[in-house]
Design a protein around this motif. Sequence first.
Motif, PDB file in Angstrom:
ATOM      1  N   UNK A 145       5.327   2.372   9.172  1.00 54.31           N
ATOM      2  CA  UNK A 145       4.135   1.621   9.562  1.00 54.31           C
ATOM      3  C   UNK A 145       3.181   1.526   8.375  1.00 54.31           C
ATOM      4  N   UNK A 146       2.342   0.482   8.323  1.00 57.05           N
ATOM      5  CA  UNK A 146       1.418   0.323   7.195  1.00 57.05           C
ATOM      6  C   UNK A 146       0.378   1.429   7.153  1.00 57.05           C
ATOM      7  N   UNK A 170       1.531  -8.145  -3.329  1.00 62.09           N
ATOM      8  CA  UNK A 170       2.626  -8.673  -2.516  1.00 62.09           C
ATOM      9  C   UNK A 170       3.232  -7.587  -1.642  1.00 62.09           C
ATOM     10  N   UNK A 171       3.459  -6.398  -2.207  1.00 61.65           N
ATOM     11  CA  UNK A 171       4.056  -5.307  -1.437  1.00 61.65           C
ATOM     12  C   UNK A 171       3.127  -4.850  -0.324  1.00 61.65           C
ATOM     13  N   UNK A 172       1.829  -4.746  -0.626  1.00 66.09           N
ATOM     14  CA  UNK A 172       0.878  -4.291   0.390  1.00 66.09           C
ATOM     15  C   UNK A 172       0.767  -5.293   1.535  1.00 66.09           C
ATOM     16  N   UNK A 175       3.737  -5.163   3.738  1.00 61.87           N
ATOM     17  CA  UNK A 175       3.741  -3.991   4.600  1.00 61.87           C
ATOM     18  C   UNK A 175       2.786  -4.123   5.776  1.00 61.87           C
ATOM     19  N   UNK A 176       1.800  -5.033   5.667  1.00 60.66           N
ATOM     20  CA  UNK A 176       0.796  -5.184   6.713  1.00 60.66           C
ATOM     21  C   UNK A 176      -0.522  -4.533   6.365  1.00 60.66           C
ATOM     22  N   UNK A 485       3.299   1.705   0.503  1.00 65.18           N
ATOM     23  CA  UNK A 485       2.209   1.356   1.417  1.00 65.18           C
ATOM     24  C   UNK A 485       2.633   1.457   2.877  1.00 65.18           C
ATOM     25  N   UNK A 486       3.630   2.294   3.115  1.00 64.68           N
ATOM     26  CA  UNK A 486       4.120   2.559   4.457  1.00 64.68           C
ATOM     27  C   UNK A 486       4.192   4.069   4.679  1.00 64.68           C
TER      28      UNK A 486
END
Length: 506
Positions: A145-146, A170-172, A175-176, A485-486
Motif C-alpha cells: 500500500x502507498x 513517476x514511481x510515487x 504507487x498512489x 513508496x509502498x
Amino acid sequence: MTFIPHGDHLIAGKRVGSEVRFSSAPATGDAFDFSSGSPELVDQACAAAHAAFPGFASTSREERAALLNAIADEIDARGDQITEIGCAETGLPAARLQGERGRTTGQLRLFASHILAGDYLDRRHDEALPERQPLPRPDLRMMQRPVGPVAVFGASNFPLAFSTAGGDTAAALAAGCPVVVKGHGAHPGTGEVVGEAIVAALEKLGMEAGIFSLVQGGTRAVGEALVTDPRIKAVGFTGSLGGGRALFNLCASRPEPIPFFGELGSVNPMFVLPKAAAARGAALGTGWAESLTMGVGQFCTNPGIAIVLDGPDADAFVQAATDGLKSVSDQTMLTDGMADAYRDGARRVSEGAGVRSLLTTACEGRNAAPYLFQVSADDWLGNEELSEEVFGPLGLVIRVKDIAQMKVLAESFKGQLTATMQMDDGDINLARDLLPVLERMAGRVLANGFPTGVEVCDAMVHGGPYPASTNFGATSVGTLSIRRFLRPVCYQNLPEALLPDDLVKS
C-alpha cells in the motif's frame, strides 16, 4: 515565439507568487525572475498533499495508469517549449534534451504498464485453517500500500528524467502517493513547464489538485521544512553528498523518522583485467575517454577511476586515454557552481601525494575540459581524499603492482553505483575472485562496457551501499523503484467488503 515563464509556484494546481524572487542563471539567453520558496509555501503544499492522499491512495491502478500516460502526453505536447528553455538554462544540446524528454515520458508510460500488470502489489493469501491444532489459523491477506505524501528534490544534472516528473515522481504517483517537488534552481523554467504538464493532466482527468505541487527555489530552510513536515512520509533525492547527508540526518531525527532515498555520489571504478589490457588496452583507453567526457562528465555513473596492472599494457591504455581526452574541447557545464567545484576537485586531486598529471587544462567560467591523472595503488590507498567524486570529465588511473594488490584495492572502495570489469576469457578466474567484492560494493556490476547510460527497465538497479545512496536496498531507476513508496499491510479476517479491490480480485 520565445517562451517566457510565468515564474510562480504551482501549489495544488494554482499559480502562487512570492514577494521574494530569484533570477535564473541560464547558459545562454535571457534570465527570468521566479518566485522563491518559503516554509509557509511548503506547509501549504504538504497540507494539500495530505488532504489528497486518502482519495489518491484508493484510486484504481487503471486510474493511476491513465494519469501517468496523460502526464507523458502533456509533456510531449510541450516538447518545443521544454527544449527551448531547457537548452538555454542548462547549456545542454537540443538532441540531449529531446532524448531525455523521451526517457522521462518513457518511464512514466513504463510505470503505467507496470502497475496495470499488478505484480508489484506482491499479493499473498494464507487461507484460514479453523480446524488446525493446537490453534486455528486466521485468514491472512497481504499486499503493498502507498506510504503517504512524498517529497522529491529535483536533480541538477538531469532537468527532466530526475526532476519534476522524473523517476521519483513517476514511481510515487504510480504507487498512489501525492508528490511535493522542490524544484532545482538551475532549471526553474524547465521545471515550470513540466509542472504545468502535470497540473493539466490532473485537471483533464478530474483528479484532486493536491496530488502535485511544485515549490521553486528558496534557501536551505525550504528543503529542511519539506523533509521535516510531519505529513511527508518519504523523500527522494539526487544530489551532493553533503546536502543529501544533511537532509538524511533531518529525516532520521524527526519524531517520526522517515526513509530518505538519496543518491549522493560515486566514482564507479573500472577494473581493467590483465588479459583484456594485453589484447585491447588502447581500445579500452579510447572508450574510457569517451565515457568520461559524455555529457561533460556530469553523469552519476561516470567511471572516474580506472585500475590497471602496471606495465606496457597500462602504458598503452593511458596513452590512448590521454590522446582521446586531448581531442575534447571545452564544454559548458550545467551551472557556474558545478564548474567551480570541478576545478576545485581537479586541484585537490593534483595535490595528492604521488599523483602525476597526464593532462591538465585551463578552463574558465562555466566551461570545463578534461583532466587526467595517475597514481600508484600504494599512494592511492594512503590518501582517502582521492576516492571522493569529482563531478566532471576527470579521470584517475591507478596502477597496481600485481593481482593481489588489485584485489586489495577493490576491497578498499566505499559504496558505488556501478563497478566494471573489462575482461577477456583468460581473466575469468580473477573476475570470479573480484565479483563477490564488487557485488558488495555496487548496485550494478558490468562486464566489458561502460556504465554511463542507465536503462529504464525491470532489472535495473541504480543505487548502492553508502555513500552511493542512503538505502542500499532500493533503486531510483527501473520499475523496482516503486517499492520505495509502498509498505506491506496484512489484513486479518477482514470481510471482503472491507478489503481493497486489488486483494478481492487476486
